[in-house]
Motif scaffolding. Structure first.
Motif, PDB file in Angstrom:
ATOM      1  N   SER A   1      -1.186  -8.358  -0.908  1.00  0.00           N
ATOM      2  CA  SER A   1      -0.602  -8.610  -2.238  1.00  0.00           C
ATOM      3  C   SER A   1       0.404  -9.744  -2.187  1.00  0.00           C
ATOM      4  N   VAL A   2       1.243  -9.782  -1.150  1.00  0.00           N
ATOM      5  CA  VAL A   2       2.248 -10.842  -1.030  1.00  0.00           C
ATOM      6  C   VAL A   2       1.577 -12.196  -0.821  1.00  0.00           C
TER       7      VAL A   2
ATOM      8  N   ALA B   1       6.973  -8.327 -10.522  1.00  0.00           N
ATOM      9  CA  ALA B   1       6.776  -8.169  -9.079  1.00  0.00           C
ATOM     10  C   ALA B   1       8.116  -8.347  -8.401  1.00  0.00           C
TER      11      ALA B   1
ATOM     12  N   GLY C   1      -3.444  -3.625   1.446  1.00  0.00           N
ATOM     13  CA  GLY C   1      -2.044  -3.395   1.755  1.00  0.00           C
ATOM     14  C   GLY C   1      -1.130  -4.425   1.131  1.00  0.00           C
ATOM     15  N   ASP C   2       0.163  -4.206   1.308  1.00  0.00           N
ATOM     16  CA  ASP C   2       1.167  -5.068   0.700  1.00  0.00           C
ATOM     17  C   ASP C   2       1.109  -6.489   1.259  1.00  0.00           C
ATOM     18  N   THR C   3       0.710  -6.634   2.513  1.00  0.00           N
ATOM     19  CA  THR C   3       0.590  -7.977   3.091  1.00  0.00           C
ATOM     20  C   THR C   3      -0.387  -8.830   2.304  1.00  0.00           C
TER      21      THR C   3
ATOM     22  N   ARG D   1       0.601 -13.395  -4.118  1.00  0.00           N
ATOM     23  CA  ARG D   1       1.756 -13.872  -4.907  1.00  0.00           C
ATOM     24  C   ARG D   1       2.210 -15.245  -4.426  1.00  0.00           C
TER      25      ARG D   1
END
Length: 526
Positions: free
Chosen positions: A469-470, A511, A465-467, A473
């Protein structure tokens, strides 16, 4: 037994109280590691059958309800540990009448054989005179005794040499079929639905020749049957399979242990050279030995499965979290099934300058250095009850709040992050300058999909999920020796840690910008 280590086994409950458990002292013994030594008891209260939990470790369940005690009725589903049970009626064994003189059938009751075995262990008791020709024994006959010893010895070798249960069953069947000179033979085992299924045939690969009528008679009567001529036996003349398949002299013997029937040995040969009472006695003995071998194989398979589960859980979870995962699985919930988790903290820790290490050191030295790093980082994760998702190249991905929810996951993740920095600093103090390295850490909190992912052959716990991915980053933007976090992580850990707001930043590459805060450290130390 619907599933588990004794799947397919039928237990007959007497009218007296009957204890179920793992101990050899139990009347219903199940070698399931999830079952307590003395797990539960069946007892009659008037005309009702009741089930009583004996303070078992993992509980007793009736129709998916955990109970301390409960009345039972036919059709109820019970669960002990991971073993599921269905209660049935109408299977009460009724004794078969010995029919040797009238129809040429010899009956060898399992109960008689058990009684004789107990008597043989008490030499001070006077031996009973055997007056029943239908249960003749071969004790004292030199050749028969030698056959027994030889076949038991061969079964023992099968236990050691056979690579799996099916190979062991084939070996046992081959041994007994040769010993009694059967033309065709089949070994049946009960499946999880209680039906007999062929698991080995002799000659190998030949189609089994079985009469369900004969098998049912042996199972219900709990006795080994020897039919001199099944075509003329009044008991089986109504069986189409006996007539169509041309079954003549037939041996049908339960694979049995105590009050459990696991399967059946079925053999036949021509009428001109029928089986003898000694053949029945030998095959009944093999049926008992085969049951012990089957239960041993199932127990070892269960132990191997449990060990594999522990190894799998130990790879991702601390001991305490692994215990909680197992407890939820036993309660009927599987926390490892992929599902959305709304409040999970993800931590990325990455080695800074790994390419420099690869340029300065031999590959083996780099691998050894990373191995020590992974070990130290894993311990830091487990100290805070986190889940070790995976090693990604030279990075560590850890999760707090999945698969077991965690109210203080953000705080635990930051404690873990600063412990990681301390461990790297301690490690560097003992390393020469060309082997020293630094790490950077990114931590983010939010919704993820967490659970086991992969193929049917191999699954691994992971979060998506995006959590995630962040968090990656944030780690990529962090300077060596620092911890960057997302705004939700900072909000949840604000009571314990101090932060510096660095504003919105754009990670390297394409991004969207993210809010970045640097964790300065615990407030009591800031």
């Amino acid at each position: 037994m619907v599933n588990g280590i004794c799947g397919g086994t039928v237990f007959f409950l007497p009218d007296v109280p009957t204890v179920l458990g793992r101990s050899a002292e139990c009347q219903v013994q199940i070698a399931d590691p999830w079952i307590s030594s003395m797990h539960a008891m069946f007892e009659k209260r008037g005309s009702e059958l009741w089930l009583v939990d004996l303070e078992s470790r993992n509980g007793t369940w009736v129709n998916e309800h955990k109970v301390r005690e409960a009345p039972l009725s036919p059709g109820y589903r019970l669960r002990f540990g991971k073993t599921e049970v269905e209660l049935r009626e109408g299977l009460t064994p009724r004794p078969l009448q010995p029919l040797l003189a009238e129809t040429g059938t010899i009956v060898r009751y399992l109960a008689d054989m058990q009684a004789e075995s107990r008597e043989s262990q008490q030499p001070d008791l006077p031996a009973k005179r055997d007056t029943d020709p239908s249960s003749r024994r071969i004790t004292g006959r030199g050749q028969g005794s030698r056959r027994q010893i030889a076949i038991v010895n061969d079964i023992g070798r099968a236990l050691i040499d056979a690579p799996d249960l099916d190979a062991m069953l084939a070996r046992i069947l081959h041994t007994v079929a040769n010993a009694v000179r059967a033309e065709r033979s089949t070994l049946l085992l009960m499946d999880e639905s209680g039906h007999m299924q062929p698991r080995a045939t002799e000659p190998p690969g030949s189609p089994p020749r079985i009469s369900e009528t004969v098998v049912t008679a042996a199972a219900k009567g709990r006795a080994g049957l020897l039919t001199i001529d099944a075509q003329q036996d009044l008991r089986f003349t109504g069986s189409k399979s006996v007539i169509v398949q041309g079954i003549r002299s037939c041996l049908c013997v339960p694979v049995w242990a105590d009050n459990r029937i696991l399967g059946m040995l079925v053999m036949d040969r021509g009428f001109v050279d029928p089986f003898t009472a000694d053949d029945l006695e030998l095959t009944t003995l093999v049926g008992y030995q085969a049951a012990l071998a089957i239960e041993r194989a199932r127990f070892l398979a269960g132990v191997a499965e449990e060990e594999e589960q522990r190894r799998r859980l130990g790879r991702h979870f601390s001991r305490d979290v692994g215990t909680l995962v197992v407890a939820q699985e036993q309660g009927g919930d599987d926390p490892l099934v992929p599902q959305v988790r709304d409040d999970v903290t993800v931590l990325f820790a990455d080695v800074q300058g790994i390419s420099g290490l690869l340029g300065r050191l031999p590959p083996r030295d780099v691998a050894s250095l990373l191995g020590d790093f992974y070990q130290a980082m894993s311990e830091a994760v487990f100290e805070q009850q986190g889940t070790l998702d995976k090693f990604v190249g030279d990075a560590v991905l850890a999760v707090f709040g999945a698969p077991i929810p965690m109210a203080d996951g953000a705080t635990r993740a930051l404690r873990c992050a600063f412990r990681m920095l301390e461990l790297v600093e301690e490690s560097n103090r003992g390393l020469p300058a060309d082997r020293r390295f630094a790490i950077r850490v990114g931590v983010n909190t939010g919704a993820v999909v967490a659970g086991n992912f992969g193929t049917s052959e191999r699954t691994e716990f992971s979060v998506l999920g995006d959590t995630v991915s962040v968090a990656a980053r944030l780690e990529a933007m962090a300077a060596p020796g620092t911890v960057y976090v997302g705004r939700e992580t900072a909000r949840q850990a604000a009571a314990t840690f101090a932060f510096q707001d660095l504003g919105r930043r754009v990670p390297r590459g394409v991004a969207p910008p993210v809010d970045v805060l640097q964790a300065v450290g615990p407030k009591e130390c800031s």
